[in-house]
Write a protein that holds these residues in place. Structure first.
Motif, PDB file in Angstrom:
ATOM      1  N   VAL A  89       0.860  -1.356   0.004  1.00 22.93           N
ATOM      2  CA  VAL A  89      -0.113   0.043  -0.098  1.00 22.93           C
ATOM      3  C   VAL A  89       0.837   1.376  -0.124  1.00 22.93           C
ATOM      4  CG1 VAL A  89      -1.803   1.011   1.338  1.00 22.93           C
ATOM      5  CG2 VAL A  89      -2.050  -1.216   1.252  1.00 22.93           C
ATOM      6  N   MET A  90       1.908   1.201   0.623  1.00 18.77           N
ATOM      7  CA  MET A  90       2.888   2.318   1.024  1.00 18.77           C
ATOM      8  C   MET A  90       3.452   2.766  -0.551  1.00 18.77           C
ATOM      9  SD  MET A  90       2.210   3.858   3.417  1.00 18.77           S
ATOM     10  CE  MET A  90       3.491   5.121   3.319  1.00 18.77           C
ATOM     11  N   TYR A  91       3.916   1.654  -1.252  1.00 11.16           N
ATOM     12  CA  TYR A  91       4.463   1.602  -2.587  1.00 11.16           C
ATOM     13  C   TYR A  91       3.578   2.425  -3.594  1.00 11.16           C
ATOM     14  CZ  TYR A  91       6.688   0.780  -6.999  1.00 11.16           C
ATOM     15  OH  TYR A  91       7.177   0.830  -8.365  1.00 11.16           O
ATOM     16  N   ALA A  92       2.388   1.804  -3.319  1.00  9.15           N
ATOM     17  CA  ALA A  92       1.491   2.201  -4.440  1.00  9.15           C
ATOM     18  C   ALA A  92       1.057   3.874  -4.130  1.00  9.15           C
ATOM     19  CB  ALA A  92      -0.022   1.555  -4.013  1.00  9.15           C
ATOM     20  N   GLY A 117       9.731  -5.663  -5.130  1.00 12.45           N
ATOM     21  CA  GLY A 117       9.440  -7.133  -5.504  1.00 12.45           C
ATOM     22  C   GLY A 117      10.155  -7.992  -4.991  1.00 12.45           C
ATOM     23  N   PHE A 118      11.734  -7.719  -4.962  1.00 17.07           N
ATOM     24  CA  PHE A 118      12.542  -8.597  -4.275  1.00 17.07           C
ATOM     25  C   PHE A 118      12.307  -9.039  -2.942  1.00 17.07           C
ATOM     26  CE2 PHE A 118      16.627  -9.551  -2.593  1.00 17.07           C
ATOM     27  CZ  PHE A 118      17.058 -10.559  -2.930  1.00 17.07           C
ATOM     28  N   ASN A 119      12.175  -7.588  -2.122  1.00 19.92           N
ATOM     29  CA  ASN A 119      11.899  -7.659  -0.756  1.00 19.92           C
ATOM     30  C   ASN A 119      10.732  -8.350  -0.197  1.00 19.92           C
ATOM     31  OD1 ASN A 119      14.109  -6.083  -0.145  1.00 19.92           O
ATOM     32  ND2 ASN A 119      13.340  -4.244   0.423  1.00 19.92           N
ATOM     33  N   MET A 120       9.546  -8.264  -0.804  1.00 14.07           N
ATOM     34  CA  MET A 120       8.479  -9.022  -0.800  1.00 14.07           C
ATOM     35  C   MET A 120       8.360 -10.328  -0.860  1.00 14.07           C
ATOM     36  SD  MET A 120       6.538  -6.700   1.033  1.00 14.07           S
ATOM     37  CE  MET A 120       8.077  -6.204   1.521  1.00 14.07           C
ATOM     38  N   VAL A 163      15.554   3.833   2.433  1.00  5.45           N
ATOM     39  CA  VAL A 163      14.250   3.067   2.484  1.00  5.45           C
ATOM     40  C   VAL A 163      14.443   1.855   2.360  1.00  5.45           C
ATOM     41  CG1 VAL A 163      12.850   5.186   2.035  1.00  5.45           C
ATOM     42  CG2 VAL A 163      13.562   3.603   0.088  1.00  5.45           C
ATOM     43  N   GLY A 164      13.432   1.037   2.587  1.00  4.46           N
ATOM     44  CA  GLY A 164      13.294  -0.291   2.447  1.00  4.46           C
ATOM     45  C   GLY A 164      13.119  -1.354   3.652  1.00  4.46           C
TER      46      GLY A 164
END
Length: 305
Positions: free
Chosen positions: A86-89, A152-155, A197-198
């Motif tokens: 949600v935060m990325y979107a 994508g990689f982190n999730m 961030v991340g």
């Protein structure tokens, strides 16, 4: 001519339902289970006679109530996944709105990139002097990401190892580990003046926790997991030296703090009342830290609008 049995049954049922609308009878109260220790207590009891926990207002009771609205398997992992997405979107929409389409170009690695100013306003981790004056950034930065490849990689890593750690330590302590290791990673990173961030610090923190849990164990499963984790750390370290945008200090702080916490924390679900109370306290402390940090994030964003 008498009515068929089926119609007589329906009429009786409708008559009973209509009567219940105007006549209320007291409900029979049944004994309940203590949300903290699981002991059967009386229907009118306000406190558990075994552990003394409140039946209406306590960390355990609130945790039990909230758990009804969460997935039964790995609820915290899915919650962290949802918040990050949600935060990325949101970051991407703001970038597209205020940065003239910056989020659509820049090659594969920067595909879906988030403008630096947007990350700053939404709570990126800043150099230490700024983080000390705005400590909420140490938490909000965990849930922000810089590009589509980044999140994508982190999730993917989160869904790979998160459920394993959550099942091993329990959801409350898992949430604490997620927040604590992420904050530790950004404390080290900000000490070297990085804007970052991340969720990588928290993810490497989970890796450190698993390394601590598997150290000293001789069974094949633990040794295989430990070998895989070490290979992951080597790959991430090599990638960190190759890629200029990787925050190696956040990774180092996360894995070191995760290993330290893993050595102190029993690698199992809480076994008795005191451990359950401590686990609930840790989980609620982490949850409140997240909620308060996001509150400050909203206020900062509106002030700098």
């Amino acid at each position: 001519m008498p009515l068929p049995v089926r119609w007589r049954y329906k009429l009786d049922r409708w008559r009973s339902q209509f009567a219940e609308m105007f006549h209320s009878e007291p409900k029979v109260q049944r004994p309940r289970l203590c949300p903290a220790c699981g002991t059967l207590v009386g229907s009118t009891a306000t406190k558990c006679h075994m552990c003394g926990a409140s039946m209406t207002f306590s960390l355990a009771a609130a945790s039990r109530s909230l758990s009804r609205w969460m997935p039964q398997t790995s609820p915290v992992t899915y919650a962290m996944l949802a918040i990050c997405c949600v935060m990325y979107a949101l970051s991407f929409v703001i970038t597209m709105k205020f940065s003239g389409g910056e989020g659509v170009g820049g090659g594969l690695m920067n595909l879906g990139g988030i403008a630096t100013q947007v990350s700053y306003r939404l709570g990126a981790s800043l150099p230490l002097a700024y983080n000390i004056s705005q400590p909420w950034r140490l938490v909000t930065a965990i849930f922000l990401h810089g590009s589509l490849i980044h999140i994508g990689f982190n999730m993917w890593v989160l869904m790979d190892i998160g459920p394993m750690v959550e099942e091993l330590y329990g959801s409350a302590r898992y949430l604490f580990l997620w927040v604590a290791t992420g904050v530790a990673g950004y404390l080290l990173s900000s000490s070297f003046g990085h804007l970052s961030v991340g969720a990588s610090g928290s993810l490497l923190g989970l890796v450190g926790v698993l390394l601590a849990a598997t150290s000293g164990r001789k069974n094949m499963a633990a040794q295989a997991l430990r070998s895989a984790l070490i290979r992951w750390l080597i790959y991430i370290a090599v990638l960190g030296f190759i890629s200029s945008g990787t925050d190696n200090f956040a990774h180092l702080g996360g894995v070191a703090s995760g290993y330290a916490l893993g050595r102190q924390m029993p690698d199992r679900a809480p076994a008795d009342l005191s451990e359950r109370r401590m686990a609930n306290f840790m989980g609620w402390a982490a949850g409140i830290a997240i909620a308060v940090s996001f509150g400050f994030m909203v206020m900062n964003y509106l002030q700098n609008a």
